[in-house]
Design a protein around this motif. Sequence first.
Motif, PDB file in Angstrom:
ATOM      1  N   TRP A 102      36.260  14.759  43.591  1.00  0.00           N
ATOM      2  CA  TRP A 102      37.225  13.776  44.618  1.00  0.00           C
ATOM      3  C   TRP A 102      38.426  13.489  44.113  1.00  0.00           C
ATOM      4  O   TRP A 102      39.384  13.386  44.698  1.00  0.00           O
ATOM      5  CB  TRP A 102      36.374  12.701  44.924  1.00  0.00           C
ATOM      6  CG  TRP A 102      36.874  11.777  45.730  1.00  0.00           C
ATOM      7  CD1 TRP A 102      36.917  11.737  47.174  1.00  0.00           C
ATOM      8  CD2 TRP A 102      37.632  10.693  45.506  1.00  0.00           C
ATOM      9  NE1 TRP A 102      37.423  10.727  47.749  1.00  0.00           N
ATOM     10  CE2 TRP A 102      38.058  10.041  46.725  1.00  0.00           C
ATOM     11  CE3 TRP A 102      38.134  10.227  44.236  1.00  0.00           C
ATOM     12  CZ2 TRP A 102      39.019   8.975  46.629  1.00  0.00           C
ATOM     13  CZ3 TRP A 102      39.185   8.976  44.290  1.00  0.00           C
ATOM     14  CH2 TRP A 102      39.257   8.504  45.330  1.00  0.00           C
ATOM     15  N   GLN A 103      38.798  12.968  42.863  1.00  0.00           N
ATOM     16  CA  GLN A 103      39.785  12.732  42.244  1.00  0.00           C
ATOM     17  C   GLN A 103      40.633  14.235  42.293  1.00  0.00           C
ATOM     18  O   GLN A 103      42.067  13.899  42.452  1.00  0.00           O
ATOM     19  CB  GLN A 103      39.255  12.523  40.691  1.00  0.00           C
ATOM     20  CG  GLN A 103      38.744  10.942  40.435  1.00  0.00           C
ATOM     21  CD  GLN A 103      38.680  10.543  39.053  1.00  0.00           C
ATOM     22  OE1 GLN A 103      38.657  11.362  38.236  1.00  0.00           O
ATOM     23  NE2 GLN A 103      38.680   9.315  39.005  1.00  0.00           N
ATOM     24  N   LEU A 104      40.294  15.084  42.056  1.00  0.00           N
ATOM     25  CA  LEU A 104      41.270  16.349  41.853  1.00  0.00           C
ATOM     26  C   LEU A 104      41.763  16.563  43.408  1.00  0.00           C
ATOM     27  O   LEU A 104      42.987  16.622  43.506  1.00  0.00           O
ATOM     28  CB  LEU A 104      40.285  17.549  41.648  1.00  0.00           C
ATOM     29  CG  LEU A 104      40.054  17.679  39.890  1.00  0.00           C
ATOM     30  CD1 LEU A 104      39.287  18.861  39.749  1.00  0.00           C
ATOM     31  CD2 LEU A 104      41.488  17.657  39.114  1.00  0.00           C
ATOM     32  N   LYS A 105      40.708  16.607  44.435  1.00  0.00           N
ATOM     33  CA  LYS A 105      41.422  16.499  45.687  1.00  0.00           C
ATOM     34  C   LYS A 105      42.475  15.515  46.133  1.00  0.00           C
ATOM     35  O   LYS A 105      43.371  15.656  46.693  1.00  0.00           O
ATOM     36  CB  LYS A 105      40.179  16.558  46.742  1.00  0.00           C
ATOM     37  CG  LYS A 105      39.400  18.152  46.654  1.00  0.00           C
ATOM     38  CD  LYS A 105      38.231  17.757  47.666  1.00  0.00           C
ATOM     39  CE  LYS A 105      37.442  19.185  47.702  1.00  0.00           C
ATOM     40  NZ  LYS A 105      36.546  19.050  48.930  1.00  0.00           N
ATOM     41  N   ALA A 106      42.115  14.141  45.810  1.00  0.00           N
ATOM     42  CA  ALA A 106      43.008  13.006  46.002  1.00  0.00           C
ATOM     43  C   ALA A 106      44.442  13.407  45.258  1.00  0.00           C
ATOM     44  O   ALA A 106      45.360  12.976  45.986  1.00  0.00           O
ATOM     45  CB  ALA A 106      42.253  11.762  45.398  1.00  0.00           C
ATOM     46  N   GLN A 107      44.372  13.744  44.102  1.00  0.00           N
ATOM     47  CA  GLN A 107      45.609  14.387  43.524  1.00  0.00           C
ATOM     48  C   GLN A 107      46.408  15.240  44.173  1.00  0.00           C
ATOM     49  O   GLN A 107      47.482  15.120  44.218  1.00  0.00           O
ATOM     50  CB  GLN A 107      45.079  14.563  41.920  1.00  0.00           C
ATOM     51  CG  GLN A 107      46.347  15.068  41.167  1.00  0.00           C
ATOM     52  CD  GLN A 107      46.037  15.580  39.740  1.00  0.00           C
ATOM     53  OE1 GLN A 107      45.577  14.668  39.177  1.00  0.00           O
ATOM     54  NE2 GLN A 107      46.066  16.653  39.272  1.00  0.00           N
TER      55      GLN A 107
END
Length: 282
Positions: A102-107
């Motif tokens: 999720w963090q990678l996608k948000a980034q």
Amino acid sequence: MSSLLKIRAERDQMSAIERRIADFLLDNAHLLRDYSSQQLADALGISQSSVVKFSQKLGFKGYPDLKYSIGQAVARSGGGDEGVAAVATVDDPRALLAEHLWQLKAQAEAETQLINPGERIDAIAALLQQAGKVYVIGLGEDGIPARAFATRLSMLGIVTVHYVDAVLMQAGVSSAGPGDVLMVFSEHGRQPALCQISRVFRERVGKVVTVTRHTPNPLRAYADASLLVSAHDERRHVEPLLYQSALQHLLDLIFLLLCDTSEGRRRQLDLNLERMQDLLDT
């Protein structure tokens, strides 16, 4: 705006030396306080002036300002890591994996938003809103988001011509005219057939919108407007997930703009959804 985010977003447009500096900063952001501009240059085997120019190109007065900004970004991200640990512990590896993804996608979505200014998004939405016909094409895996977006446009009552075959699209655009729009989905923008179709379409006074990565590529040379995606990961099985997520977020934003700027489009969408539901219920 995070300096690290800006570096990631702009990396694809950098020279080879600039990419080396960018990669070092991204990989060693937490250690950067111990590096002067000369020490950074020595570590990379480049000149000190290259480090200074890199900092200025990003909009900073010099390397000290860039280093301070990166330090602030690292400090702010520290709390986020603690939050992740609170939600998902080492006893729950699936939750850790999900949170990290999720963090990678948000980034990736944040980077993509950074390189697509609001006025560009508005202009592309206006082109689609006013188009006589919208032609949509994507080959291979690019055909998946192309088809989904073409379907959404047609649900709004926009006349949409969608092909998954370059030869058929070449014939299809022969009927294009002023006010029509061609949307070309191509992650790397290197297919000669799509460049040829785009060139022909522009010659017929249509407008071309390309959807690619934020990299120099032949297809963008034929674009009147470009949607750009920034998504990076060293793992080959992860990077496509980030690209698809960031691209979908970008397309969703344009779809919402089309809905919000036209009550007639929203009514047409509601009507089409009701008709589809009636067919499913019979």
